[in-house]
Design a protein around this motif. Sequence first.
Motif, PDB file in Angstrom:
ATOM      1  N   TYR A  40      14.985   1.127 -62.797  1.00  0.00           N
ATOM      2  CA  TYR A  40      15.638   0.441 -63.978  1.00  0.00           C
ATOM      3  C   TYR A  40      14.431   0.299 -64.885  1.00  0.00           C
ATOM      4  CZ  TYR A  40      13.208  -2.612 -60.320  1.00  0.00           C
ATOM      5  OH  TYR A  40      12.441  -2.781 -59.541  1.00  0.00           O
ATOM      6  N   TYR A  41      13.816   0.146 -65.832  1.00  0.00           N
ATOM      7  CA  TYR A  41      12.563  -0.470 -67.092  1.00  0.00           C
ATOM      8  C   TYR A  41      12.318  -1.968 -67.354  1.00  0.00           C
ATOM      9  CZ  TYR A  41       9.633   0.250 -70.603  1.00  0.00           C
ATOM     10  OH  TYR A  41       8.533  -0.404 -71.659  1.00  0.00           O
ATOM     11  N   LYS A  42      13.760  -1.802 -68.216  1.00  0.00           N
ATOM     12  CA  LYS A  42      13.892  -3.197 -68.815  1.00  0.00           C
ATOM     13  C   LYS A  42      15.359  -3.803 -68.471  1.00  0.00           C
ATOM     14  CE  LYS A  42      11.646  -2.076 -72.872  1.00  0.00           C
ATOM     15  NZ  LYS A  42      11.472  -2.336 -74.055  1.00  0.00           N
ATOM     16  N   PRO A  43      15.365  -3.930 -67.624  1.00  0.00           N
ATOM     17  CA  PRO A  43      16.649  -4.970 -66.174  1.00  0.00           C
ATOM     18  C   PRO A  43      16.937  -6.190 -67.074  1.00  0.00           C
ATOM     19  CG  PRO A  43      14.916  -4.857 -64.712  1.00  0.00           C
ATOM     20  CD  PRO A  43      14.183  -4.227 -66.311  1.00  0.00           C
ATOM     21  N   THR A  44      18.493  -6.362 -66.933  1.00  0.00           N
ATOM     22  CA  THR A  44      18.953  -7.582 -67.337  1.00  0.00           C
ATOM     23  C   THR A  44      19.510  -8.121 -65.481  1.00  0.00           C
ATOM     24  OG1 THR A  44      21.431  -7.088 -67.377  1.00  0.00           O
ATOM     25  CG2 THR A  44      19.831  -6.932 -69.154  1.00  0.00           C
ATOM     26  N   PRO A  45      20.169  -9.642 -65.342  1.00  0.00           N
ATOM     27  CA  PRO A  45      20.202 -10.251 -64.496  1.00  0.00           C
ATOM     28  C   PRO A  45      21.472  -9.368 -64.002  1.00  0.00           C
ATOM     29  CG  PRO A  45      19.772 -11.703 -65.817  1.00  0.00           C
ATOM     30  CD  PRO A  45      20.014 -10.957 -66.824  1.00  0.00           C
ATOM     31  N   ALA A  46      21.583  -8.588 -64.541  1.00  0.00           N
ATOM     32  CA  ALA A  46      23.426  -7.843 -64.114  1.00  0.00           C
ATOM     33  C   ALA A  46      22.506  -6.484 -63.002  1.00  0.00           C
ATOM     34  CB  ALA A  46      24.502  -7.185 -65.132  1.00  0.00           C
ATOM     35  N   LEU A  47      21.254  -6.224 -62.900  1.00  0.00           N
ATOM     36  CA  LEU A  47      20.646  -5.550 -61.811  1.00  0.00           C
ATOM     37  C   LEU A  47      21.110  -5.942 -60.622  1.00  0.00           C
ATOM     38  CD1 LEU A  47      19.348  -3.026 -61.276  1.00  0.00           C
ATOM     39  CD2 LEU A  47      17.614  -4.901 -61.362  1.00  0.00           C
ATOM     40  N   LEU A  48      20.715  -7.558 -61.034  1.00  0.00           N
ATOM     41  CA  LEU A  48      20.593  -7.216 -59.167  1.00  0.00           C
ATOM     42  C   LEU A  48      22.382  -7.894 -58.868  1.00  0.00           C
ATOM     43  CD1 LEU A  48      18.580 -10.606 -59.689  1.00  0.00           C
ATOM     44  CD2 LEU A  48      17.649  -8.665 -59.104  1.00  0.00           C
ATOM     45  N   ARG A  49      23.139  -8.238 -59.519  1.00  0.00           N
ATOM     46  CA  ARG A  49      24.989  -8.095 -59.225  1.00  0.00           C
ATOM     47  C   ARG A  49      24.857  -7.234 -58.680  1.00  0.00           C
ATOM     48  NH1 ARG A  49      26.265  -9.932 -63.990  1.00  0.00           N
ATOM     49  NH2 ARG A  49      27.715  -8.021 -64.628  1.00  0.00           N
ATOM     50  N   HIS A  50      25.047  -6.088 -59.356  1.00  0.00           N
ATOM     51  CA  HIS A  50      24.766  -4.430 -59.205  1.00  0.00           C
ATOM     52  C   HIS A  50      24.367  -4.188 -58.157  1.00  0.00           C
ATOM     53  CE1 HIS A  50      27.075  -4.220 -63.726  1.00  0.00           C
ATOM     54  NE2 HIS A  50      25.703  -3.915 -64.336  1.00  0.00           N
ATOM     55  N   LEU A  51      23.673  -4.742 -57.860  1.00  0.00           N
ATOM     56  CA  LEU A  51      22.861  -4.074 -56.576  1.00  0.00           C
ATOM     57  C   LEU A  51      23.329  -4.924 -55.309  1.00  0.00           C
ATOM     58  CD1 LEU A  51      18.875  -3.797 -57.211  1.00  0.00           C
ATOM     59  CD2 LEU A  51      20.400  -2.047 -56.886  1.00  0.00           C
ATOM     60  N   SER A  52      24.026  -5.850 -55.539  1.00  0.00           N
ATOM     61  CA  SER A  52      24.652  -6.541 -53.654  1.00  0.00           C
ATOM     62  C   SER A  52      26.048  -5.630 -54.531  1.00  0.00           C
ATOM     63  CB  SER A  52      24.604  -7.800 -55.078  1.00  0.00           C
ATOM     64  OG  SER A  52      23.362  -8.877 -54.497  1.00  0.00           O
ATOM     65  N   GLU A  53      26.146  -5.299 -55.746  1.00  0.00           N
ATOM     66  CA  GLU A  53      28.831  -4.992 -55.255  1.00  0.00           C
ATOM     67  C   GLU A  53      28.237  -3.890 -54.775  1.00  0.00           C
ATOM     68  OE1 GLU A  53      28.776  -5.207 -59.612  1.00  0.00           O
ATOM     69  OE2 GLU A  53      29.849  -7.666 -58.583  1.00  0.00           O
ATOM     70  N   LEU A  54      27.202  -2.983 -55.292  1.00  0.00           N
ATOM     71  CA  LEU A  54      26.773  -1.849 -54.682  1.00  0.00           C
ATOM     72  C   LEU A  54      26.699  -1.371 -53.035  1.00  0.00           C
ATOM     73  CD1 LEU A  54      24.653   0.164 -56.888  1.00  0.00           C
ATOM     74  CD2 LEU A  54      26.896   0.764 -56.880  1.00  0.00           C
ATOM     75  N   ASP A  55      25.122  -2.519 -52.661  1.00  0.00           N
ATOM     76  CA  ASP A  55      25.399  -2.675 -51.121  1.00  0.00           C
ATOM     77  C   ASP A  55      26.827  -2.803 -50.388  1.00  0.00           C
ATOM     78  OD1 ASP A  55      23.635  -2.977 -48.957  1.00  0.00           O
ATOM     79  OD2 ASP A  55      24.310  -4.717 -48.241  1.00  0.00           O
ATOM     80  N   ARG A  56      27.639  -3.737 -51.087  1.00  0.00           N
ATOM     81  CA  ARG A  56      28.689  -4.024 -50.677  1.00  0.00           C
ATOM     82  C   ARG A  56      29.775  -3.125 -50.748  1.00  0.00           C
ATOM     83  NH1 ARG A  56      27.937  -9.273 -53.327  1.00  0.00           N
ATOM     84  NH2 ARG A  56      28.998  -8.596 -54.518  1.00  0.00           N
ATOM     85  N   ALA A  57      30.227  -2.583 -51.606  1.00  0.00           N
ATOM     86  CA  ALA A  57      30.717  -1.570 -51.440  1.00  0.00           C
ATOM     87  C   ALA A  57      30.909  -0.069 -50.589  1.00  0.00           C
ATOM     88  CB  ALA A  57      30.922  -0.216 -53.459  1.00  0.00           C
ATOM     89  N   LEU A  58      29.211   0.274 -50.293  1.00  0.00           N
ATOM     90  CA  LEU A  58      29.211   0.961 -49.745  1.00  0.00           C
ATOM     91  C   LEU A  58      29.279   0.784 -47.530  1.00  0.00           C
ATOM     92  CD1 LEU A  58      25.608   2.400 -51.373  1.00  0.00           C
ATOM     93  CD2 LEU A  58      27.308   3.526 -50.409  1.00  0.00           C
ATOM     94  N   GLU A  59      28.890  -0.035 -47.926  1.00  0.00           N
ATOM     95  CA  GLU A  59      29.021  -1.438 -46.049  1.00  0.00           C
ATOM     96  C   GLU A  59      30.675  -0.908 -46.199  1.00  0.00           C
ATOM     97  OE1 GLU A  59      28.349  -2.542 -43.090  1.00  0.00           O
ATOM     98  OE2 GLU A  59      26.154  -2.448 -44.239  1.00  0.00           O
ATOM     99  N   ARG A  60      31.051  -1.371 -47.101  1.00  0.00           N
ATOM    100  CA  ARG A  60      33.011  -0.964 -46.870  1.00  0.00           C
ATOM    101  C   ARG A  60      33.276   0.249 -46.789  1.00  0.00           C
ATOM    102  NH1 ARG A  60      33.274  -4.944 -51.267  1.00  0.00           N
ATOM    103  NH2 ARG A  60      33.737  -3.197 -52.432  1.00  0.00           N
ATOM    104  N   SER A  61      32.794   0.605 -47.228  1.00  0.00           N
ATOM    105  CA  SER A  61      33.097   2.821 -47.409  1.00  0.00           C
ATOM    106  C   SER A  61      32.992   3.140 -45.750  1.00  0.00           C
ATOM    107  CB  SER A  61      32.307   3.399 -47.748  1.00  0.00           C
ATOM    108  OG  SER A  61      30.771   3.460 -47.555  1.00  0.00           O
ATOM    109  N   GLY A  62      32.335   2.255 -45.172  1.00  0.00           N
ATOM    110  CA  GLY A  62      31.892   3.036 -42.981  1.00  0.00           C
ATOM    111  C   GLY A  62      31.009   4.281 -43.933  1.00  0.00           C
TER     112      GLY A  62
END
Length: 107
Positions: A40-62
């Motif tokens: 990321y270079y010029k992030p928006t608040p969506a970056l934080l939401r996306h990182l959290s969602e990616l973490d949850r999705a990968l966690e659910r994947s096993g």
Amino acid sequence: MAMSSWSTHTSRSSRPPWLSAEGAWDGLAKDISASLVVPYYKPTPALLRHLSELDRALERSGATFELIAVSDGADRAWVREVLKLDLPRLVSLELEQNMGKGMALRQ
């Protein structure tokens, strides 16, 4: 690019086992099945939401994974905001100046 132009941060007080004391990569841990790099270079608040969602999705994947957020010369306040997420598998890397997405991914 010299490794000295990088800063390494983690959301936990201890470093992940695949980082050396100097913060340079020692290579991935043997049990990591997926590494997701998010530059990321010029992030928006969506970056934080996306990182959290990616973490949850990968966690659910096993999958056994690491989530690597790379600041490509972004404002340091964003690095602090990323670390506030306190995700256990998040590593935050920081380029001192903008070098482009390709460089962020390669380094």
